[in-house]
Write a protein that holds these residues in place. Structure first.
Motif: not given
Length: 432
Positions: A274-275, A287-290, A296-300
């Motif tokens: 995570a992070g 990144v967040e746990p499931l 996953l969340r792309p930042e750009d």
């Protein structure tokens, strides 16, 4: 002069097994003494004998390594994914093996015997050979055999009588097939059927290979079920998000996606959590746990950076069983474990730094320049984790990146699974 022929195990009958064993003993003795045999060993056996000679394995004496303790053995059994498919292996093989005076043996990827079942009389014979739970049956310890050799060459192998490098195993016959994890291609171990010389049957290898594939199919079914569970958890989460996001399992397989084209699988670094992180295919991500995976969340959005800022690429093929690719010197260093096919392709690209066409690589890999579809498909998969480091037309590494190859000490350990003409030629050059 006609080239020497090879013994075809598929044509063995009950009447000529003893003769074939005698001929093979003569072939082995001639090879060990440096003479040219009248009959050649099969290529997979000849290659294995060559590795044994270079490693200094004693052909006349049975050398055994330390058995695992009961605690070590149980720990390996608990940790092995093969434990999940033991019922499949037992149902398909044990009754047949028992009736045919065989035993069924399952090893891990190190060649350690984890489980065995079958004929009581044959189990006692196996004990006398050191073929018992916790024993190490890798090639470098006991020579050419139905567990260690499939682990090296990554394909099914039958070893008959004097095809075993060590003389004390000549009364034995075995057929083993590797089992790989369908989730990540990792080698899990070998399923093997073994027994006394008189019990050989040409169909045994096909049976063992089919059962190994059946076990892999069962692992694949379990993986699909796990992905469905992750999808059920991830779908409502993704529905509440704006922008791009995807849910993947711990092996990088995609369960759900929103705001972006779907991909079957992403390459995740080993140190993943995570992070904020960076992935070759997505760039910077949150990144967040499931449960059972990651969000996953792309930042750009719309801007996936290409990792051409890296300055060094290291291909490590020094091990006969495990090969890695490391990208160093950029904003984010990373290492990726390679499949056997990708290890071959990247080694060849390291050999041809100025580039190689698809037809050239097809000739190097298969001896057939027409097999370009297979080459292009594999290199498309390679580019998922190499990105801009791998150019095409012709295929080559980016000119601004230094490429190093860590080679094995022994020529026989250079991608020993590979039958690619160019790799076999490289082994020969290393010997000269």
């Amino acid at each position: 002069m006609n080239a020497p022929s090879t013994i075809d195990l598929a044509r063995l009958s009950a009447m000529d097994r003893a003769h074939a064993a005698l001929v093979l003993k003569g072939v082995r003795d001639a090879m060990l003494s440096g003479e040219r045999p009248r009959v050649l060993p099969r290529p997979v056996i000849g290659d294995s004998w060559g590795r044994m000679i270079l490693r200094g394995v004693d052909p006349d004496r049975d050398v055994r390594s330390r058995l695992l303790s009961e605690e070590e053995l149980e720990e390996r059994r608990r940790a092995s994914p093969l434990r999940e498919i033991l019922p499949v292996l037992r149902d398909a093989l044990v009754s047949v093996a028992d009736a045919a005076q065989h035993i069924v043996v399952v090893s891990d990827a190190d060649g350690r015997v984890l489980w065995r079942e079958g004929s009581a009389a044959v189990l006692r014979k196996a004990d006398s050979l050191g073929f018992e739970p916790g024993a190490d049956w890798s090639e470098e310890v006991v020579g050419t055999n139905g567990i260690g050799t499939p682990l090296v060459v990554r394909r099914p192998v039958q070893v008959f009588s004097a095809e075993h490098f060590v003389q004390t195993h000549h009364s034995w016959t075995c057929a083993g097939a590797p089992v790989t994890d369908p989730r990540d291609g990792r080698l899990l171990g070998v399923v093997d059927v073994s027994g006394p010389l008189r019990t050989i049957h040409p169909a045994t290898l096909a049976l063992v290979d089919s059962v190994a594939k059946l076990g892999e199919a069962r692992l694949r079914d379990r993986h699909v079920t796990a992905l469905d569970r992750l999808r059920a958890v991830a779908a409502p989460v993704l529905a509440r998000l704006d922008g791009r996001a995807l849910a993947v399992d711990v092996h990088g397989w995609t369960a759900a996606v929103t705001g972006m084209p779907p991909a079957d699988r992403l390459t995740l670094p080993k140190s993943f959590g995570a992070g904020r992180t960076w992935l070759p295919s997505l760039g910077p991500c949150l990144v967040e746990p499931l449960p059972g995976g990651w969000l996953l969340r792309p930042e750009d959005p719309g801007d996936v950076p290409r990792p051409v800022a890296a300055t060094r690429l290291v291909l490590d093929v020094s091990s006969p069983r495990r090969w890695t690719l490391s990208v160093l010197g950029g904003a984010h260093d990373w290492t990726h474990e390679l499949s056997p096919r990708h290890a071959e392709l990247l080694y060849l690209l390291c050999t041809y730094r100025t580039g190689r066409t698809a037809s050239g690589l097809a000739e190097d890999m298969f001896g057939d320049p027409a097999r370009t579809v297979t080459v292009r498909a594999e290199l498309s998969r390679v580019r998922r984790y190499l990105g801009g480091l791998l150019a095409h037309r012709p295929y080559r590494f980016h000119e601004d990146v230094d490429v190093d190859v860590i080679m094995p000490e022994r020529p026989a350990d250079l991608l020993p699974h590979s039958m690619a003409p160019a790799v076999r030629a490289a082994r020969r050059r290393m010997i000269l």
